[in-house]
Design an enzyme around this catalytic site. Sequence first.
Site, PDB file in Angstrom:
ATOM      1  N   ARG A 228       0.831  -1.221   0.301  1.00 40.71           N
ATOM      2  CA  ARG A 228       0.080  -0.105  -0.112  1.00 40.71           C
ATOM      3  C   ARG A 228       0.824   1.212  -0.073  1.00 40.71           C
ATOM      4  O   ARG A 228       1.992   1.235   0.719  1.00 40.71           O
ATOM      5  CB  ARG A 228      -1.178   0.111   1.139  1.00 40.71           C
ATOM      6  CG  ARG A 228      -0.382   0.147   2.389  1.00 40.71           C
ATOM      7  CD  ARG A 228      -1.507   0.206   3.738  1.00 40.71           C
ATOM      8  NE  ARG A 228      -1.151  -0.099   4.804  1.00 40.71           N
ATOM      9  CZ  ARG A 228      -0.080   0.300   5.689  1.00 40.71           C
ATOM     10  NH1 ARG A 228       0.361   1.483   5.342  1.00 40.71           N
ATOM     11  NH2 ARG A 228       0.158  -0.312   6.875  1.00 40.71           N
TER      12      ARG A 228
ATOM     13  N   HIS B 198      -2.104   3.251   6.358  1.00 43.08           N
ATOM     14  CA  HIS B 198      -3.006   2.117   6.584  1.00 43.08           C
ATOM     15  C   HIS B 198      -4.634   2.833   6.380  1.00 43.08           C
ATOM     16  O   HIS B 198      -5.365   2.384   5.888  1.00 43.08           O
ATOM     17  CB  HIS B 198      -3.206   1.620   7.822  1.00 43.08           C
ATOM     18  CG  HIS B 198      -4.464   0.805   8.174  1.00 43.08           C
ATOM     19  ND1 HIS B 198      -4.369  -0.582   7.582  1.00 43.08           N
ATOM     20  CD2 HIS B 198      -5.239   0.934   9.291  1.00 43.08           C
ATOM     21  CE1 HIS B 198      -5.590  -1.078   8.235  1.00 43.08           C
ATOM     22  NE2 HIS B 198      -6.053  -0.158   8.937  1.00 43.08           N
TER      23      HIS B 198
ATOM     24  N   TYR C 184       6.516   3.567  11.116  1.00 48.70           N
ATOM     25  CA  TYR C 184       6.780   2.112  10.970  1.00 48.70           C
ATOM     26  C   TYR C 184       7.569   1.757   9.484  1.00 48.70           C
ATOM     27  O   TYR C 184       7.963   0.320   9.450  1.00 48.70           O
ATOM     28  CB  TYR C 184       5.962   1.149  11.496  1.00 48.70           C
ATOM     29  CG  TYR C 184       4.619   1.419  10.796  1.00 48.70           C
ATOM     30  CD1 TYR C 184       4.415   0.780   9.575  1.00 48.70           C
ATOM     31  CD2 TYR C 184       3.745   2.100  10.943  1.00 48.70           C
ATOM     32  CE1 TYR C 184       3.137   0.798   8.576  1.00 48.70           C
ATOM     33  CE2 TYR C 184       2.409   2.401  10.405  1.00 48.70           C
ATOM     34  CZ  TYR C 184       2.345   1.591   9.191  1.00 48.70           C
ATOM     35  OH  TYR C 184       1.186   1.875   8.499  1.00 48.70           O
TER      36      TYR C 184
END
Length: 336
Positions: free
Chosen positions: A250, A254, A263
């Site tokens: 992606r 998110h 992250y």
Amino acid sequence: MTAVKEAPAALKLSDEQLLEMYYKMLLARTLSIRQRLLQRMGKGAITYSGEGHEAAQVGTAFALRPGTDWLYTYYRDIGVVLTIGMTPAEVLTGFFATRDDVNSGGRNMPSHFSHKRLRIVSQGAPVATQCPQAVGTAWASKLRGLDEVAAVYFGDGATSTGDWHEAMNFASVHKAPVIFVCEFNQYAISVHYKKQMAVENVALRAQGYGMPGITVDGNDVLAVYEAMTDAVERARGGGGPSFIEAKTYRLVPHSSDDDDRRYRTKDEVESWSARDPLVRFARRLNEMGKLDERREKEIAERVASEVDEATELGEGGARPDPESALRPVFVEEKGS
Ligand SMILES: Cc1ncc(C[n+]2csc(CCOP(=O)(O)OP(=O)(O)O)c2C)c(N)n1
């Protein structure tokens, strides 16, 4: 005598179908971006983007029969629902939670798609609960002797849940006509797949349940279409379930509530952006002599005006009456 090898399914696609695939991918990308922008303007509660997943989504959905086959999608699947036939305006009724929202009447989270006529079944928020539901539907179609398959979509994180394992096992034992599609984008929000599984390819697990598992380049729409066509044929022919692992990424956080800088490294995101499925497919079509600059511009203009029109419709849509908030949640007392 040498057997004549069947041409791969992707080679049988007409020019029109190839351009339709490209159009759906661009539509999914543009509508995802639009929702992110609208959310930042405070016009929607939350949004989940499909950016980067377009090949995995459009390539699989293209092999299904709209209105006949069953779809159990998850929040990232904007490309799936648009390919099956939902309109951008219908998608946005969910985003704006309007009174006429076809997804849930403005009650479910945005991006939790549902469409009765197109057999897109409403998704619950707990990850992977759609998996056993899809198996149940596929099994019912089989018991009734109906020529229908079910496709269920989820991410790599979903394969860590009990629901997923139970669904895989039950589907295989009962040879349910279901295709499991894992959009393997490497992360479950902030958790990297290496913290979720000790195997490099989650498709390996399919073997343990007695069904074929295939790992495919999820950024190559034609490779995905090929894999899905095989799996759908197998399901329709009584061969039971299959598992497809589409490796992808992606390209954005998110959800609109996530900060992926905490992250993922910039370098990692950039290296996947260079493999953007949309850019790749445009280049491939161009090399095949199917998409020139003029055609590309025409498709881009069509998509832009459809997304603008849908935004206007969605923003102008009537809001649900506040009194309707508790309906149909609780049984109403007689006389109240
Ligand atoms: C049972 C359950 N646990 C946790 C959550 C919170 N949650 C929502 S989405 C998500 C990540 C799912 O990741 P994945 O299945 O890999 O799909 P992706 O979002 O990466 O496409 C989590 C943990 C949830 N909705 N349900």
